[in-house]
Write a protein that holds these residues in place. Structure first.
Motif, PDB file in Angstrom:
ATOM      1  N   SER A  24     -13.591  -0.745   7.000  1.00 19.34           N
ATOM      2  CA  SER A  24     -14.686   0.442   6.200  1.00 19.34           C
ATOM      3  C   SER A  24     -14.565  -0.125   4.735  1.00 19.34           C
ATOM      4  CB  SER A  24     -13.861   1.580   6.499  1.00 19.34           C
ATOM      5  OG  SER A  24     -14.795   2.305   5.483  1.00 19.34           O
ATOM      6  N   PRO A  25     -15.514  -0.280   4.197  1.00 25.73           N
ATOM      7  CA  PRO A  25     -15.497  -1.064   2.792  1.00 25.73           C
ATOM      8  C   PRO A  25     -15.273   0.173   1.865  1.00 25.73           C
ATOM      9  CG  PRO A  25     -17.654  -0.543   3.765  1.00 25.73           C
ATOM     10  CD  PRO A  25     -17.022  -0.367   4.720  1.00 25.73           C
ATOM     11  N   VAL A  26     -15.261   1.486   2.137  1.00 28.04           N
ATOM     12  CA  VAL A  26     -14.912   2.421   1.371  1.00 28.04           C
ATOM     13  C   VAL A  26     -13.575   2.766   1.079  1.00 28.04           C
ATOM     14  CG1 VAL A  26     -15.280   4.921   0.939  1.00 28.04           C
ATOM     15  CG2 VAL A  26     -17.069   3.756   2.041  1.00 28.04           C
ATOM     16  N   GLN A  27     -13.075   2.766  -0.243  1.00 30.66           N
ATOM     17  CA  GLN A  27     -11.719   2.931  -0.593  1.00 30.66           C
ATOM     18  C   GLN A  27     -11.391   4.260  -0.408  1.00 30.66           C
ATOM     19  OE1 GLN A  27      -9.363   0.511  -1.309  1.00 30.66           O
ATOM     20  NE2 GLN A  27      -7.888   2.177  -1.359  1.00 30.66           N
ATOM     21  N   ALA A  28     -10.483   4.566   0.212  1.00 31.99           N
ATOM     22  CA  ALA A  28      -9.888   6.149   0.261  1.00 31.99           C
ATOM     23  C   ALA A  28      -9.215   6.408  -1.013  1.00 31.99           C
ATOM     24  CB  ALA A  28      -9.296   6.309   1.526  1.00 31.99           C
ATOM     25  N   ALA A  29      -9.115   7.778  -1.267  1.00 32.81           N
ATOM     26  CA  ALA A  29      -8.094   8.429  -2.234  1.00 32.81           C
ATOM     27  C   ALA A  29      -6.694   8.196  -1.750  1.00 32.81           C
ATOM     28  CB  ALA A  29      -8.481   9.747  -2.527  1.00 32.81           C
ATOM     29  N   THR A  30      -5.753   7.844  -2.581  1.00 29.77           N
ATOM     30  CA  THR A  30      -4.415   7.739  -2.289  1.00 29.77           C
ATOM     31  C   THR A  30      -3.563   8.662  -2.954  1.00 29.77           C
ATOM     32  OG1 THR A  30      -5.144   5.583  -1.603  1.00 29.77           O
ATOM     33  CG2 THR A  30      -2.737   5.758  -1.941  1.00 29.77           C
ATOM     34  N   THR A  31      -2.573   8.803  -2.154  1.00 27.35           N
ATOM     35  CA  THR A  31      -1.270   9.933  -2.769  1.00 27.35           C
ATOM     36  C   THR A  31      -0.172   9.043  -2.807  1.00 27.35           C
ATOM     37  OG1 THR A  31      -2.210  12.108  -2.123  1.00 27.35           O
ATOM     38  CG2 THR A  31       0.253  11.913  -2.563  1.00 27.35           C
ATOM     39  N   THR A  32       0.470   8.823  -3.884  1.00 30.14           N
ATOM     40  CA  THR A  32       1.805   7.896  -3.893  1.00 30.14           C
ATOM     41  C   THR A  32       2.996   8.552  -3.956  1.00 30.14           C
ATOM     42  OG1 THR A  32       0.493   6.207  -4.781  1.00 30.14           O
ATOM     43  CG2 THR A  32       2.752   5.971  -5.032  1.00 30.14           C
ATOM     44  N   LEU A  33       3.948   8.574  -3.175  1.00 33.14           N
ATOM     45  CA  LEU A  33       5.352   9.219  -3.111  1.00 33.14           C
ATOM     46  C   LEU A  33       6.159   8.083  -3.460  1.00 33.14           C
ATOM     47  CD1 LEU A  33       4.724  10.964   0.165  1.00 33.14           C
ATOM     48  CD2 LEU A  33       4.339  11.770  -1.957  1.00 33.14           C
ATOM     49  N   THR A  34       7.052   8.421  -4.359  1.00 29.15           N
ATOM     50  CA  THR A  34       8.454   7.391  -4.732  1.00 29.15           C
ATOM     51  C   THR A  34       9.471   8.128  -4.668  1.00 29.15           C
ATOM     52  OG1 THR A  34       8.190   7.522  -6.791  1.00 29.15           O
ATOM     53  CG2 THR A  34       6.781   5.693  -6.059  1.00 29.15           C
ATOM     54  N   PRO A  48      -3.157   7.586   2.330  1.00 30.81           N
ATOM     55  CA  PRO A  48      -4.594   7.598   2.137  1.00 30.81           C
ATOM     56  C   PRO A  48      -5.411   8.832   2.343  1.00 30.81           C
ATOM     57  CG  PRO A  48      -4.170   6.236   3.989  1.00 30.81           C
ATOM     58  CD  PRO A  48      -2.835   6.591   3.524  1.00 30.81           C
ATOM     59  N   SER A  49      -6.437   8.975   2.232  1.00 29.65           N
ATOM     60  CA  SER A  49      -7.099  10.509   2.490  1.00 29.65           C
ATOM     61  C   SER A  49      -8.374   9.920   2.879  1.00 29.65           C
ATOM     62  CB  SER A  49      -7.172  11.418   1.160  1.00 29.65           C
ATOM     63  OG  SER A  49      -7.917  12.491   1.842  1.00 29.65           O
ATOM     64  N   PRO A  50      -8.802   9.971   4.342  1.00 30.30           N
ATOM     65  CA  PRO A  50      -7.931  10.936   5.253  1.00 30.30           C
ATOM     66  C   PRO A  50      -7.015   9.853   5.866  1.00 30.30           C
ATOM     67  CG  PRO A  50     -10.197  10.055   5.975  1.00 30.30           C
ATOM     68  CD  PRO A  50     -10.003   9.797   4.722  1.00 30.30           C
ATOM     69  N   TRP A  51      -5.849  10.265   6.200  1.00 30.36           N
ATOM     70  CA  TRP A  51      -4.705   9.301   6.827  1.00 30.36           C
ATOM     71  C   TRP A  51      -4.948   9.395   8.391  1.00 30.36           C
ATOM     72  CZ3 TRP A  51       0.397  11.381   8.810  1.00 30.36           C
ATOM     73  CH2 TRP A  51       1.229  10.436   9.280  1.00 30.36           C
ATOM     74  N   ASN A  52      -4.799   8.192   9.194  1.00 30.04           N
ATOM     75  CA  ASN A  52      -5.198   8.092  10.370  1.00 30.04           C
ATOM     76  C   ASN A  52      -3.711   8.524  11.381  1.00 30.04           C
ATOM     77  OD1 ASN A  52      -3.467   5.854  10.619  1.00 30.04           O
ATOM     78  ND2 ASN A  52      -5.232   4.472  10.624  1.00 30.04           N
ATOM     79  N   ASP A  81      -4.601  -2.744  -0.103  1.00 30.04           N
ATOM     80  CA  ASP A  81      -6.135  -2.168  -0.102  1.00 30.04           C
ATOM     81  C   ASP A  81      -6.946  -1.994   1.163  1.00 30.04           C
ATOM     82  OD1 ASP A  81      -5.683  -2.113  -2.935  1.00 30.04           O
ATOM     83  OD2 ASP A  81      -7.129  -3.802  -3.321  1.00 30.04           O
ATOM     84  N   PHE A  82      -6.605  -3.055   2.013  1.00 28.57           N
ATOM     85  CA  PHE A  82      -7.430  -3.155   3.419  1.00 28.57           C
ATOM     86  C   PHE A  82      -6.757  -1.942   4.180  1.00 28.57           C
ATOM     87  CE2 PHE A  82      -7.029  -4.185   7.819  1.00 28.57           C
ATOM     88  CZ  PHE A  82      -8.387  -4.274   8.031  1.00 28.57           C
ATOM     89  N   LEU A  83      -5.483  -1.838   4.082  1.00 31.68           N
ATOM     90  CA  LEU A  83      -4.813  -1.042   4.901  1.00 31.68           C
ATOM     91  C   LEU A  83      -5.074   0.486   4.774  1.00 31.68           C
ATOM     92  CD1 LEU A  83      -1.282  -2.407   5.485  1.00 31.68           C
ATOM     93  CD2 LEU A  83      -3.216  -2.430   7.352  1.00 31.68           C
ATOM     94  N   LEU A  84      -5.139   0.687   3.519  1.00 29.06           N
ATOM     95  CA  LEU A  84      -5.474   2.150   2.596  1.00 29.06           C
ATOM     96  C   LEU A  84      -6.779   2.493   3.066  1.00 29.06           C
ATOM     97  CD1 LEU A  84      -3.607   2.083  -0.632  1.00 29.06           C
ATOM     98  CD2 LEU A  84      -3.049   3.257   1.421  1.00 29.06           C
ATOM     99  N   ALA A  85      -7.833   1.244   2.970  1.00 25.35           N
ATOM    100  CA  ALA A  85      -9.193   1.779   3.218  1.00 25.35           C
ATOM    101  C   ALA A  85      -9.526   2.114   4.677  1.00 25.35           C
ATOM    102  CB  ALA A  85     -10.016   0.505   2.856  1.00 25.35           C
ATOM    103  N   ASN A  86      -8.358   1.743   5.408  1.00 23.06           N
ATOM    104  CA  ASN A  86      -8.733   1.985   6.973  1.00 23.06           C
ATOM    105  C   ASN A  86      -7.669   2.706   7.216  1.00 23.06           C
ATOM    106  OD1 ASN A  86     -10.694  -0.138   8.324  1.00 23.06           O
ATOM    107  ND2 ASN A  86      -9.569  -1.109   6.686  1.00 23.06           N
ATOM    108  N   GLY A  87      -7.136   3.708   6.529  1.00 22.86           N
ATOM    109  CA  GLY A  87      -6.390   5.099   7.008  1.00 22.86           C
ATOM    110  C   GLY A  87      -5.064   4.767   6.894  1.00 22.86           C
ATOM    111  N   PHE A  88      -4.470   3.459   6.960  1.00 25.35           N
ATOM    112  CA  PHE A  88      -2.878   3.320   7.448  1.00 25.35           C
ATOM    113  C   PHE A  88      -2.206   3.553   6.036  1.00 25.35           C
ATOM    114  CE2 PHE A  88      -5.277   0.903  10.516  1.00 25.35           C
ATOM    115  CZ  PHE A  88      -4.709   1.091  11.579  1.00 25.35           C
TER     116      PHE A  88
END
Length: 88
Positions: A24-34, A48-52, A81-88
């Protein structure tokens, strides 16, 4: 017979190719935990939001105790970027 490194790379390339077919070419919003574990190991988790519902773990390599141990979430920015865009 292929060594482990070559087999791993072929398997990873195959998985990424399968993901590309449904990319999916759409970049999802991302929450980062460290954070840092009790033994000093650091971690970084991008959600990512939504997370799969699938969690992929990236093992960057071994670092000797006492040295720097940077937390990484992917081998390169394009993969991340690819993984996050696809919900991973």
């Amino acid at each position: 017979m292929l060594n482990k490194s070559v087999r791993f790379r072929l398997a990873l390339a195959s998985v990424l190719l399968l993901f590309c077919l449904g990319a999916s070419p759409v970049q999802a919003a991302t929450t980062t935990l460290t954070g840092t574990l009790a033994d000093g190991a650091t971690y970084l988790i991008d959600v990512p939001s939504p997370w799969n519902g699938t969690l992929l773990l990236y093992n960057h390599m071994y670092f000797p105790p006492g040295g720097p141990n940077p937390a990484l979430d992917a081998g390169d920015p394009a993969t991340r970027d690819f993984l996050l865009a696809n919900g991973f």
